[in-house]
Design an enzyme around this catalytic site. Structure first.
Site, short mmCIF file in Angstrom:
data_model
loop_
_atom_site.label_atom_id
_atom_site.label_comp_id
_atom_site.label_asym_id
_atom_site.label_seq_id
_atom_site.Cartn_x
_atom_site.Cartn_y
_atom_site.Cartn_z
N PHE A 297 24.88 67.84 31.41
CA PHE A 297 25.77 68.66 32.24
C PHE A 297 27.01 68.97 31.42
CE2 PHE A 297 29.25 69.69 35.00
CZ PHE A 297 28.67 70.62 35.85
N ASP B 153 30.88 65.54 24.22
CA ASP B 153 31.48 65.97 25.48
C ASP B 153 31.91 64.72 26.23
OD1 ASP B 153 32.16 66.80 28.00
OD2 ASP B 153 30.46 68.15 28.26
N LYS C 263 38.97 67.04 32.65
CA LYS C 263 39.11 66.19 33.83
C LYS C 263 40.39 65.34 33.80
CE LYS C 263 34.59 66.59 35.74
NZ LYS C 263 33.40 66.91 34.95
#
Ligand code: PLP
Length: 411
Positions: free
Chosen positions: A150, A238, A267
């Site tokens: 993802f 990531d 985030k």
């Protein structure tokens, strides 16, 4: 505190849910709770009920809600300067880039806003590096990605997802990506060997968050690092969800003693206040970009830099990482005791766990609805897996209380 042990949705909540449903695209299926206030790890809804945050905005809220230091940084900056565009330099920019670069042990930072944008940025950098530095023939660069990945929701990024919901109906997709099974070093070696002249990067999550907190075998990340160095391929990690303290270390890669060529961050970097993302690497890689070749109106804005600088400063002490590690032991111990009692298996690192619920007890969604009724906010990922990711500032008592509710919702 209001008694949560009711399945009846209170009136104000039901009204707000219905109004939202009527006037927004249905690209989410939120739990029926309408939140209005929060501090630390606790939220309040429009009907006055209190909830413990066991999701932390998918790690965007690693420092909890309304952290005094982050709010102070934001308030001070709001009164001075909020946006300049990158057409000019502002006085929070250099400090933020230097601090984040130092935290990563890298020379340069390219700030963006959202995670998906940072992934797109890393893809562009890797391709440009391939053409300018590695000497890959024009428009042939390949990037290897992993099954179950993802990396966000842009058309390029969903094009190399293997989740049908994320992908189907959104083609045609950007070419140049090769998908291999996650955690499988031999498959990765074979994919690089198949296109060794044109492969420019391996893009992976060191732990797959959306995939259900999937932790690769211990030799995987060191193997990826070794392979990338040997084959002159960039290792792009990531760490948007796994990084910045969540796993008990600053980066999930730290557990494997591995340093990627590019960190992709997001985030928690925005402290739960503003969206901030970044790609961080050395000048031999980030230096391939020249004026006009990439950018973002809001990327690296003064408000974002002020908040993110405070985030980096807070991470520098190591206190939040240590907390995540210590409380992570509590989390793992409690989950271990639930195995065979509603929990089939779980994976955890630091304050982050993917918990596979016995399907006989209901779907992940149903268990999350039961948790909601007991005052805990959590989110299912795929099927019967629930992801737990409380803010790193949670107390041991609150953590145990939340886990009591999980235990109760499984019996
Ligand atoms: C959340 C996430 C993204 C996308 O970030 P957005 O800010 O939602 O665009 C990318 N990669 C990983 C690993 C993520 O967890």
């Amino acid at each position: 505190m209001t008694d949560h042990r009711t399945r009846v949705t209170p009136r104000r909540t039901a009204d707000e849910v219905a109004r939202a449903q009527a006037r927004t695209a249905h690209n989410y299926h939120p739990l029926p709770v309408v939140l209005s206030d929060a501090e630390g790890v606790w939220l309040t809804d429009v009907d006055g009920r209190r909830f413990l945050d066991f999701l932390a905005g998918y790690s965007a809220l690693n420092f909890g809600h309304a952290h005094p230091r982050l709010l102070a940084a934001a308030h001070a900056q709001l009164d001075r300067l909020t946006l300049t565009s990158r057409a000019f330099v502002h006085d929070r920019f250099a400090d933020f880039c230097a601090a984040l670069g130092d935290l990563c042990g890298k020379e340069m930072v390219l700030p963006m806003n959202t995670g998906a944008e940072a992934v797109e940025t890393a893809i562009k950098i890797a391709r440009k590096w391939g053409y300018d530095v590695k000497g890959v023939p024009a428009d042939t660069a390949r990037i290897i990605v992993a099954g179950g990945n993802f990396h966000g929701r842009t058309t390029t990024v969903v094009g190399f997802s293997d989740d049908p919901d994320a992908r189907n109906g959104f083609g045609p997709f950007t070419p140049g990506f090769d998908l291999v099974p996650y955690g499988d070093l031999a498959a990765l070696e074979a994919a690089v060997a198949a296109n060794s002249g044109t492969t420019v990067a391996v893009l992976i999550e060191p732990i797959q968050g959306e995939g259900g907190v999937v932790i690769p075998p211990a030799d995987y990340l060191p193997g990826v690092r070794e392979l990338c160095s040997r084959e002159r391929v960039l290792f792009v990690a990531d760490e948007i969800q796994s990084g910045l303290g969540r796993t008990g270390r600053t980066f999930a890669c730290d557990h494997a003693g591995v340093v990627p060529d590019l960190y992709v961050l997001g985030k928690a970097l925005g402290g739960g206040v503003v969206p901030v993302s970044a790609v961080v690497g050395d000048s031999d890689v980030l230096g391939v970009l020249h004026p006009g070749q990439h950018g973002s109106t809001f990327g690296g804005n003064p408000l974002a830099c002020a908040v993110a600088l405070e985030v980096v400063t807070m991470l520098r002490s190591g206190e939040h990482q240590a907390r995540a590690a210590a409380l992570g032991d509590v989390l793992a111990e409690r989950l271990q005791a639930m195995v065979g009692h509603g929990v089939v298996s779980f994976r955890s690192r630091g304050l982050w766990a993917g918990v596979d619920i016995d399907p006989a007890l209901g779907t992940g969604r149903e268990v999350c609805e039961r948790l909601l009724a007991r005052g805990v906010l959590a989110k299912d990922t795929h099927g019967s897996t629930i992801r737990l990711a409380p803010p790193l500032v949670i107390s041991a008592d609150d953590l145990n209380w939340g886990l009591d509710q999980l235990e109760g919702s499984l019996s």
